[in-house]
Design a protein around this motif. Structure first.
Motif, short mmCIF file in Angstrom:
data_model
loop_
_atom_site.label_atom_id
_atom_site.label_comp_id
_atom_site.label_asym_id
_atom_site.label_seq_id
_atom_site.Cartn_x
_atom_site.Cartn_y
_atom_site.Cartn_z
N LEU A 102 0.84 -1.20 0.00
CA LEU A 102 0.00 0.00 0.00
C LEU A 102 0.88 1.25 0.00
O LEU A 102 0.48 2.30 -0.50
CB LEU A 102 -0.92 0.00 1.24
N LEU A 103 2.08 1.12 0.53
CA LEU A 103 2.99 2.25 0.68
C LEU A 103 3.98 2.37 -0.47
O LEU A 103 4.98 3.07 -0.37
CB LEU A 103 3.77 2.12 2.00
N MET A 104 3.69 1.68 -1.59
CA MET A 104 4.60 1.70 -2.74
C MET A 104 3.87 2.15 -4.00
O MET A 104 2.68 1.92 -4.14
CB MET A 104 5.13 0.29 -3.00
N PRO A 105 4.62 2.75 -4.92
CA PRO A 105 4.02 3.06 -6.22
C PRO A 105 3.54 1.76 -6.88
O PRO A 105 4.12 0.70 -6.67
CB PRO A 105 5.17 3.68 -7.02
N GLU A 106 2.51 1.86 -7.66
CA GLU A 106 1.90 0.67 -8.29
C GLU A 106 2.91 -0.15 -9.07
O GLU A 106 2.85 -1.37 -9.09
CB GLU A 106 0.75 1.11 -9.20
N HIS A 152 6.93 -6.60 -5.18
CA HIS A 152 7.08 -6.71 -3.73
C HIS A 152 6.19 -7.82 -3.17
O HIS A 152 6.62 -8.58 -2.30
CB HIS A 152 6.76 -5.39 -3.04
N ASP A 153 4.97 -7.93 -3.67
CA ASP A 153 4.08 -9.02 -3.22
C ASP A 153 4.72 -10.37 -3.52
O ASP A 153 4.67 -11.29 -2.70
CB ASP A 153 2.70 -8.92 -3.90
N TYR A 154 5.32 -10.51 -4.70
CA TYR A 154 6.01 -11.74 -5.07
C TYR A 154 7.15 -12.03 -4.09
O TYR A 154 7.34 -13.15 -3.65
CB TYR A 154 6.53 -11.62 -6.51
N PHE A 155 7.90 -10.97 -3.75
CA PHE A 155 9.00 -11.11 -2.81
C PHE A 155 8.50 -11.57 -1.44
O PHE A 155 9.05 -12.49 -0.83
CB PHE A 155 9.75 -9.77 -2.68
N VAL A 156 7.47 -10.93 -0.94
CA VAL A 156 6.93 -11.29 0.39
C VAL A 156 6.37 -12.71 0.37
O VAL A 156 6.56 -13.47 1.32
CB VAL A 156 5.86 -10.27 0.84
N ASN A 157 5.71 -13.11 -0.71
CA ASN A 157 5.21 -14.48 -0.80
C ASN A 157 6.35 -15.49 -0.75
O ASN A 157 6.20 -16.58 -0.20
CB ASN A 157 4.39 -14.68 -2.08
N VAL A 203 16.30 -11.80 8.46
CA VAL A 203 15.93 -10.46 8.02
C VAL A 203 16.49 -10.20 6.63
O VAL A 203 17.64 -10.48 6.36
CB VAL A 203 16.47 -9.39 9.00
N VAL A 204 15.64 -9.69 5.77
CA VAL A 204 16.04 -9.32 4.41
C VAL A 204 15.92 -7.81 4.31
O VAL A 204 14.87 -7.23 4.65
CB VAL A 204 15.13 -9.99 3.35
N ALA A 205 16.98 -7.15 3.87
CA ALA A 205 16.97 -5.69 3.73
C ALA A 205 16.98 -5.34 2.25
O ALA A 205 17.66 -5.98 1.46
CB ALA A 205 18.18 -5.09 4.44
N ARG A 206 16.22 -4.33 1.90
CA ARG A 206 16.12 -3.88 0.51
C ARG A 206 16.02 -2.37 0.47
O ARG A 206 15.63 -1.74 1.44
CB ARG A 206 14.86 -4.43 -0.16
N GLU A 207 16.33 -1.82 -0.68
CA GLU A 207 16.06 -0.41 -0.95
C GLU A 207 14.94 -0.38 -1.98
O GLU A 207 14.95 -1.15 -2.93
CB GLU A 207 17.28 0.29 -1.55
N LEU A 208 13.97 0.50 -1.76
CA LEU A 208 12.90 0.65 -2.74
C LEU A 208 12.28 2.02 -2.62
O LEU A 208 12.66 2.82 -1.76
CB LEU A 208 11.86 -0.46 -2.60
N GLU A 209 11.33 2.29 -3.48
CA GLU A 209 10.67 3.58 -3.49
C GLU A 209 9.32 3.44 -2.80
O GLU A 209 8.57 2.49 -3.05
CB GLU A 209 10.48 4.03 -4.95
N LYS A 228 0.54 8.96 1.03
CA LYS A 228 -0.90 8.95 0.79
C LYS A 228 -1.28 9.91 -0.33
O LYS A 228 -2.13 9.62 -1.15
CB LYS A 228 -1.63 9.31 2.09
N GLY A 229 -0.61 11.05 -0.40
CA GLY A 229 -0.91 12.05 -1.43
C GLY A 229 -0.33 11.72 -2.79
O GLY A 229 -0.57 12.43 -3.76
N GLY A 230 0.49 10.64 -2.90
CA GLY A 230 1.03 10.23 -4.19
C GLY A 230 2.50 10.56 -4.40
O GLY A 230 3.11 10.04 -5.34
N SER A 231 3.07 11.46 -3.58
CA SER A 231 4.50 11.75 -3.75
C SER A 231 5.32 10.54 -3.31
O SER A 231 4.87 9.72 -2.52
CB SER A 231 4.89 13.00 -2.95
#
Length: 140
Positions: free
Chosen positions: A16-20, A26-31, A43-49, A53-56
């Protein structure tokens, strides 16, 4: 950080907190965390965007782990805004590039100065003709 209330987020997928664009990956990764062979508590660490809520958007560091509690798989994600770190890395890269440029420029200046000194050491200052030192070097 994202503009959501706790009630809006509890129990929801972190995607929900990621751009579409990043949600499916990410869902594939979590699964994949829930497949056999993944170590409980690892623990798995990643960098992502991330996306507010406002889209920024904002850069994120995310640490994800899966734990089993009472035979239930629970995925825990810790998110950190990495804007300051990214800005510091970019500033450091710019400083490095500026320093490299200054070193190259100074090296060129020193090379020119060295050539001039060699010429002065081997030529007469009035006539600019080769001096005795240069002639002796030729004879050797």
């Amino acid at each position: 950080m994202f503009g959501y209330s706790a009630e809006e987020l509890v129990g929801r997928k972190v995607s929900l907190l990621m751009p579409e664009l990043h949600c499916n990956g990410h869902d594939y990764f979590v699964n994949g965390l829930q497949k056999p062979g993944y170590s409980n508590g690892m623990v798995v660490a990643r960098e992502l965007e991330g996306q507010r809520k406002g889209g920024s958007t904002l850069p994120l560091d995310i640490s994800i782990t899966q734990v089993v509690v009472e035979n239930r798989n629970i995925v825990i994600a810790i998110l950190r805004d990495s804007t300051a770190r990214k800005q510091a890395e970019q500033a450091m890269q710019r400083s490095h590039e500026e320093l490299e440029s200054m070193v190259e420029q100074r090296t060129a200046e020193l090379t020119q100065a060295n050539l001039k000194l060699q010429h002065m050491a081997n030529h007469d200052t009035l006539t600019d003709l080769p001096n005795r030192a240069l002639i002796m070097d030729y004879l050797k």
